[in-house]
Design a protein around this motif. Structure first.
Motif, PDB file in Angstrom:
ATOM      1  N   UNK A 195       0.759  -1.098  -0.104  1.00  0.00           N
ATOM      2  CA  UNK A 195       0.075  -0.010  -0.021  1.00  0.00           C
ATOM      3  C   UNK A 195       0.683   1.171   0.006  1.00  0.00           C
ATOM      4  N   UNK A 196       1.981   1.132   0.724  1.00  0.00           N
ATOM      5  CA  UNK A 196       2.971   2.318   0.855  1.00  0.00           C
ATOM      6  C   UNK A 196       3.530   2.745  -0.654  1.00  0.00           C
ATOM      7  N   UNK A 197       4.002   1.412  -1.167  1.00  0.00           N
ATOM      8  CA  UNK A 197       4.559   1.783  -2.608  1.00  0.00           C
ATOM      9  C   UNK A 197       3.389   2.125  -3.641  1.00  0.00           C
ATOM     10  N   UNK A 198       2.213   1.718  -3.525  1.00  0.00           N
ATOM     11  CA  UNK A 198       1.334   2.014  -4.640  1.00  0.00           C
ATOM     12  C   UNK A 198       0.586   3.809  -4.285  1.00  0.00           C
ATOM     13  N   UNK A 199       0.700   3.748  -2.905  1.00  0.00           N
ATOM     14  CA  UNK A 199       0.215   5.445  -2.406  1.00  0.00           C
ATOM     15  C   UNK A 199      -1.476   5.243  -2.296  1.00  0.00           C
ATOM     16  N   UNK A 200      -1.926   3.961  -2.166  1.00  0.00           N
ATOM     17  CA  UNK A 200      -3.198   3.868  -2.219  1.00  0.00           C
ATOM     18  C   UNK A 200      -3.758   3.803  -0.684  1.00  0.00           C
ATOM     19  N   UNK A 201      -4.754   4.607  -0.546  1.00  0.00           N
ATOM     20  CA  UNK A 201      -5.126   4.705   0.916  1.00  0.00           C
ATOM     21  C   UNK A 201      -5.914   3.457   1.288  1.00  0.00           C
ATOM     22  N   UNK A 202      -5.719   2.845   2.849  1.00  0.00           N
ATOM     23  CA  UNK A 202      -6.473   1.901   3.076  1.00  0.00           C
ATOM     24  C   UNK A 202      -7.910   1.954   3.068  1.00  0.00           C
ATOM     25  N   UNK A 203      -8.595   0.794   2.717  1.00  0.00           N
ATOM     26  CA  UNK A 203     -10.113   0.928   2.517  1.00  0.00           C
ATOM     27  C   UNK A 203     -10.603   1.283   4.238  1.00  0.00           C
ATOM     28  N   UNK A 204     -11.700   1.935   4.323  1.00  0.00           N
ATOM     29  CA  UNK A 204     -12.104   2.401   5.584  1.00  0.00           C
ATOM     30  C   UNK A 204     -13.300   1.857   6.014  1.00  0.00           C
ATOM     31  N   UNK A 205     -13.994   0.983   4.891  1.00  0.00           N
ATOM     32  CA  UNK A 205     -14.979   0.128   5.174  1.00  0.00           C
ATOM     33  C   UNK A 205     -15.109  -0.724   4.196  1.00  0.00           C
ATOM     34  N   UNK A 206     -16.138  -1.806   4.211  1.00  0.00           N
ATOM     35  CA  UNK A 206     -16.237  -2.940   3.256  1.00  0.00           C
ATOM     36  C   UNK A 206     -16.831  -2.598   1.975  1.00  0.00           C
ATOM     37  N   UNK A 207     -17.500  -1.609   2.202  1.00  0.00           N
ATOM     38  CA  UNK A 207     -17.991  -0.881   0.893  1.00  0.00           C
ATOM     39  C   UNK A 207     -16.907  -0.148   0.173  1.00  0.00           C
ATOM     40  N   UNK A 208     -15.785   0.256   0.685  1.00  0.00           N
ATOM     41  CA  UNK A 208     -14.502   0.793  -0.150  1.00  0.00           C
ATOM     42  C   UNK A 208     -14.010  -0.365  -0.858  1.00  0.00           C
ATOM     43  N   UNK A 254       4.619 -13.383  -2.043  1.00  0.00           N
ATOM     44  CA  UNK A 254       4.678 -13.478  -3.528  1.00  0.00           C
ATOM     45  C   UNK A 254       3.383 -13.692  -4.344  1.00  0.00           C
ATOM     46  N   UNK A 255       2.467 -13.353  -3.846  1.00  0.00           N
ATOM     47  CA  UNK A 255       0.829 -13.297  -4.406  1.00  0.00           C
ATOM     48  C   UNK A 255       0.688 -11.946  -5.216  1.00  0.00           C
ATOM     49  N   UNK A 256      -0.526 -11.919  -5.556  1.00  0.00           N
ATOM     50  CA  UNK A 256      -0.875 -10.523  -6.237  1.00  0.00           C
ATOM     51  C   UNK A 256      -1.924 -10.076  -5.297  1.00  0.00           C
ATOM     52  N   UNK A 257      -2.368 -10.447  -4.041  1.00  0.00           N
ATOM     53  CA  UNK A 257      -3.402  -9.876  -3.486  1.00  0.00           C
ATOM     54  C   UNK A 257      -2.881  -9.528  -2.169  1.00  0.00           C
ATOM     55  N   UNK A 258      -2.821  -7.944  -1.771  1.00  0.00           N
ATOM     56  CA  UNK A 258      -2.421  -7.467  -0.733  1.00  0.00           C
ATOM     57  C   UNK A 258      -3.357  -7.189   0.417  1.00  0.00           C
ATOM     58  N   UNK A 259      -4.472  -7.748   0.513  1.00  0.00           N
ATOM     59  CA  UNK A 259      -5.689  -8.005   1.447  1.00  0.00           C
ATOM     60  C   UNK A 259      -6.121  -9.324   1.643  1.00  0.00           C
ATOM     61  N   UNK A 260      -6.125 -10.023   2.740  1.00  0.00           N
ATOM     62  CA  UNK A 260      -6.245 -11.080   2.869  1.00  0.00           C
ATOM     63  C   UNK A 260      -7.030 -11.623   4.165  1.00  0.00           C
ATOM     64  N   UNK A 261      -7.902 -12.374   4.063  1.00  0.00           N
ATOM     65  CA  UNK A 261      -8.648 -12.874   5.215  1.00  0.00           C
ATOM     66  C   UNK A 261      -7.786 -13.612   6.205  1.00  0.00           C
TER      67      UNK A 261
END
Length: 346
Positions: free
Chosen positions: A137-150, A217-224
């Motif tokens: 997230x730091x590298x992409x400069x993307x804000x963290x989601x603040x809700x599930x809707x995000x 090493x995957x492509x998903x930066x958010x995981x359950x």
């Protein structure tokens, strides 16, 4: 000739006596059914065997869901005397099938941080929630989601990996959290939007965390995953670090409190019932409650049990969570799973 016969007879009797003595002194076998994540130090288990005079036969039966299914399928001829790892998502199914018996010993009477129904003794608890890869997230400069809707917005397309709730207990727990937090209709509407936004579904936690998560090493930066996962990242790091590379997202509808317990198996070996009780007491003992924090990465259920340093520093508990009622889980779980499958996979 008579002396020789008497001598042979005495030898035979002596052999039988020694065999009987050896059999009497042999440790009682104790069959323990667990999920694949059961892990306590070998020396601790060996000390229990010595103190209790038993020989543990631990059978790991896959994910907690698979383990519970195995317990139910072998009901007519139980393969265990005691079972650890039935959690609060699976307990209604186990109770309905009649595969466990209430335990009423000291561990069941003492105060605990969490509780379970049906005479099942809570051993540990944790929180299923979203984990993020901080560096991504730091590298992409993307804000963290603040809700599930995000998470359903285009900016977060193809970023989330979840476990199939039909095959994974954390996947099922996360589904429950969305239903309790967003309402049943709101939850399935959200899942439909997530399907359109490229959510990835895998069989279990291992595939999600160690294959699909960008941290590995995957492509998903958010995981359950779990609230304790950042602490595990610090603990297992090859380099000494003071800050975890991952962090928890405690979003409304995205946090579920999971409680794991140990239970007597109905129809287990009657001769092993006392030993099974000793194992239940062992899991709630101070040494086991401390060890499980850095082997199974759960919080101890024993009231007042001390937290180890890495858990205190990097596994802060959420202030809120969303769990549906046990009655709703029991009555609606099958329908929820069918609806989720239809909404997300078909």
């Amino acid at each position: 000739m008579q002396r020789r016969f008497l001598f042979s007879a005495l030898l035979s009797l002596s052999s039988l006596s020694l065999a009987g003595l050896a059999q009497a002194q042999a440790p009682m076998p104790l069959r323990v059914l667990t999920h694949s994540s059961f892990d306590l130090p070998k020396e601790l288990l060996a000390q229990f065997e010595k103190d209790a005079g038993v020989r543990l036969q631990i059978v790991k039966a896959g994910d907690a869901g698979e383990m519970t299914n195995k317990l139910i399928l072998t009901k007519a001829k139980p393969i265990a005397d005691v079972a650890y790892g039935i959690d609060n998502t699976l307990l209604p199914r186990a109770l309905a099938a009649g595969v466990v018996e209430p335990y009423t010993g000291p561990a069941a009477q003492r105060a605990a941080a969490v509780s379970m129904d049906g005479g099942v003794v809570p051993v540990d608890f944790g929180y299923v929630n979203l984990n993020i890869d901080k560096a991504w997230f730091a590298k992409k400069g993307l804000a963290l989601p603040a809700s599930l809707d995000d998470l359903a917005k285009p900016a977060y397309a193809k970023l989330l990996v979840v476990q199939n709730p039909a095959t994974s207990s954390p996947g099922q727990a996360f589904l429950y959290a969305t239903i309790a937090g967003l309402g049943e209709e709101g939850a399935f509407q959200w899942w439909g939007r997530m399907r359109g936004n490229g959510v990835k579904v895998v069989k279990g936690w291992t595939e999600a965390y160690y294959t699909e998560f960008t941290r590995n090493g995957g492509t998903r930066p958010i995981v359950v995953s779990y609230a304790s996962s950042p602490a595990a990242e610090v603990f297992y790091s090859k380099e000494k670090i003071t800050e975890s590379p991952t962090a928890n997202l405690f979003l409304k509808g995205g946090v579920f409190r999971q409680v794991e317990g140990v239970a007597l198996v109905k129809g287990g070996n009657p001769a092993a019932r006392e030993a099974a009780g000793k194992f239940i007491e062992f899991l709630r003992s101070a040494p086991a409650q401390q060890a499980l924090q850095t082997t199974m990465w759960m919080y101890p259920a024993e009231a007042g049990a001390a937290r180890v340093d890495v858990m205190k520093a990097h596994a802060v508990e959420p202030t809120a969570f969303d769990n549906p009622s046990a009655a709703d889980v029991s009555a609606k779980n099958k329908a929820w799973l069918q609806r989720w499958t239809k909404t997300v996979l078909k």
